[in-house]
Design a protein around this motif. Structure first.
Motif, short mmCIF file in Angstrom:
data_model
loop_
_atom_site.label_atom_id
_atom_site.label_comp_id
_atom_site.label_asym_id
_atom_site.label_seq_id
_atom_site.Cartn_x
_atom_site.Cartn_y
_atom_site.Cartn_z
N MET A 195 -32.18 -12.43 -22.37
CA MET A 195 -32.31 -11.08 -21.82
C MET A 195 -32.97 -11.11 -20.44
SD MET A 195 -34.46 -7.84 -23.14
CE MET A 195 -35.81 -8.35 -22.10
N SER A 196 -32.37 -10.39 -19.50
CA SER A 196 -32.90 -10.35 -18.12
C SER A 196 -33.46 -8.98 -17.82
CB SER A 196 -31.77 -10.57 -17.13
OG SER A 196 -31.52 -11.92 -16.97
N LYS A 197 -34.38 -8.94 -16.85
CA LYS A 197 -34.86 -7.65 -16.36
C LYS A 197 -34.54 -7.57 -14.87
CE LYS A 197 -38.59 -4.40 -16.68
NZ LYS A 197 -39.98 -4.11 -16.93
N TRP A 254 -23.10 -2.95 -15.30
CA TRP A 254 -23.99 -3.94 -15.92
C TRP A 254 -24.41 -3.50 -17.32
CZ3 TRP A 254 -24.44 -8.63 -13.80
CH2 TRP A 254 -25.29 -9.53 -14.44
N HIS A 274 -23.64 -5.93 -20.19
CA HIS A 274 -24.85 -6.70 -20.56
C HIS A 274 -25.82 -5.74 -21.25
CE1 HIS A 274 -23.49 -9.98 -17.85
NE2 HIS A 274 -23.00 -8.97 -17.17
N ASP A 323 -29.71 -6.32 -21.44
CA ASP A 323 -30.56 -6.46 -20.25
C ASP A 323 -31.24 -5.14 -19.92
OD1 ASP A 323 -29.81 -9.06 -20.06
OD2 ASP A 323 -28.59 -8.84 -18.26
N ASN A 327 -32.70 0.95 -22.11
CA ASN A 327 -32.76 -0.20 -21.19
C ASN A 327 -32.64 0.17 -19.73
OD1 ASN A 327 -33.25 -2.07 -23.14
ND2 ASN A 327 -31.08 -2.51 -23.51
#
Ligand code: NAD
Ligand code: DAU
Length: 337
Positions: free
Chosen positions: A1-3, A21, A25, A28, A53
């Protein structure tokens, strides 16, 4: 998981990217950091407001304190924030330097302090200057920079700063330079949304000069998938050009829009040319296609028809934007010259 921190996420391409996105995703997290200038519009993101998110922070990329705070816990920065309209840069260059040059430098410093894993900078083919109408030449990643409008010069300066932070400080950067975009949520000061909305209002479409200036037009969703490829597979320190290998004179674009809307050619109005108007842009996208396996999904005519439909179905969205400030700009740009 990205921020991810998306700067300029309330604008045209930034808001399309946030939709893209979150759809592709869903795990994320996205922080949208935007100053909300005249072209920033939270209506573009109404349908994601309640997504757990997604969050929004109003701020200027040139505000060192605020941007540092927003970068806490972020691993990827994508810098869309910019003053983006060539004609406005000709009327008043100062905001272009403050945001595109100084703002990018402040953001780079903050990203360095935050030790982000990737800083991706969104740039434009305008940094390369103009191609001849009668040549087959296209821009590539090695074409020398030769910006010719205050907007293009400010974007060129920001690209140089991003590369300098890679070479000098080792900041893990990538850059993409894209052709003209079009699609949903495009502010109606740029050629395609201006033409569609003027025609829908029964107004004339202003064509600069001889109308034979050539641009390459990429559907915004394809730009988003190009950025995604660079983030996933791109090499740090590298630049990628994103384009569709099509280019058309402005007058042909306008004629196509008139046909799609069943309007009359009488709406075409030739007006005074843009000073320093770049004759032709065209991109050779071989590097991103070959090295990263990206390709555009949409054909130009198909995407133009989708875009015209979108504006027909979202009249509330653009009518609100054609307000008093817009009218003042329009008069300055097109009438009192
Ligand atoms: P846009 O004008 O629609 O959106 C710009 C966004 O940046 C707005 O939401 C605005 O509020 C925000 N912003 C402006 N100054 C800011 C600041 N100081 N701090 C924080 N936010 C700020 O522009 P766009 O067409 O979506 O362009 C986005 C990026 O893509 C720009 O960097 C532009 O140079 C680049 N680009 C655009 C195109 C195109 O055809 N539109 C093509 C290639 C590259
Ligand atoms: O090439 C990428 C660039 O594309 C981006 O970096 C810029 O942010 C984006 O605004 C766009 O710049 P252009 O100047 O090419 O786009 P614009 O839509 O303003 O103009 C497209 C062409 O149409 C250009 O040749 C000028 C012409 N034009 C534009 C307007 C607004 C007209 O003839 N009449 C108009 O009213």
């Amino acid at each position: 998981m990205s921020k991810l921190l998306i700067t300029g996420g309330a604008g045209f391409i930034g808001s399309n990217f946030i939709h893209y996105w979150l759809n592709n995703h869903p795990d994320d997290q996205i922080v949208n950091y935007d100053k909300l200038t005249y072209s920033g519009n939270l209506e573009n993101l109404k349908d994601v407001e309640s997504n757990k998110n997604y969050s929004f922070t109003r701020g200027d990329i040139a505000d060192a304190k605020k941007i540092s705070k927003a970068l806490e816990g972020i691993d990827t920065v994508i810098n869309f924030a910019a003053e983006s309209h060539v004609d406005r840069s000709i009327l008043d260059p100062a905001p272009f330097i403050l945001t595109n040059v100084v703002g990018t430098q402040v953001l780079l410093d903050a990203a360095r302090d935050a030790k982000v894993k990737r800083f991706h900078h969104i740039s434009t083919d305008e940094v390369f200057g103009a191609l001849q109408l009668d040549s087959k030449e296209k821009f590539t990643e090695t074409t020398p920079y030769n910006p010719r409008s205050p907007y293009a010069a400010s974007k060129a300066a920001s690209d140089h700063l991003v590369r300098a932070y890679f070479h000098t400080y080792g900041l893990p950067v990538t850059i993409s330079n894209c052709a003209n975009n079009f699609g949903p949520y495009h502010y109606p000061e740029k050629l395609i949304p201006l033409a569609i909305t003027n025609i829908l209002e029964g107004k004339k479409v202003p064509v600069y000069g001889d109308g034979l200036y050539v641009r390459e037009w990429l559907y915004v969703e394809d730009h988003c998938s190009g950025i995604e490829k660079v983030l996933e597979k791109g090499k740090v320190g590298e630049t990628y050009l994103i384009g569709i290998d099509m280019d058309l004179p402005n007058i042909e674009i306008i004629t196509k829009i008139i046909k799609l809307l069943g309007a009359s050619d009488d709406l075409i109005e030739y007006v005074k040319d843009r000073p320093g108007h770049d004759r032709r842009y065209a991109i050779d996208a071989a590097k991103i296609k070959k090295e990263l396996g990206w390709k555009p999904r949409y054909d130009f005519d198909e995407a133009l028809a989708l875009t015209v439909k979108w504006y027909q179905n979202h009249q509330d969205w653009w009518q609100k934007l054609k307000n008093k400030n817009y009218e003042d700009y329009y008069k300055k740009q097109y009438i009192i010259r």
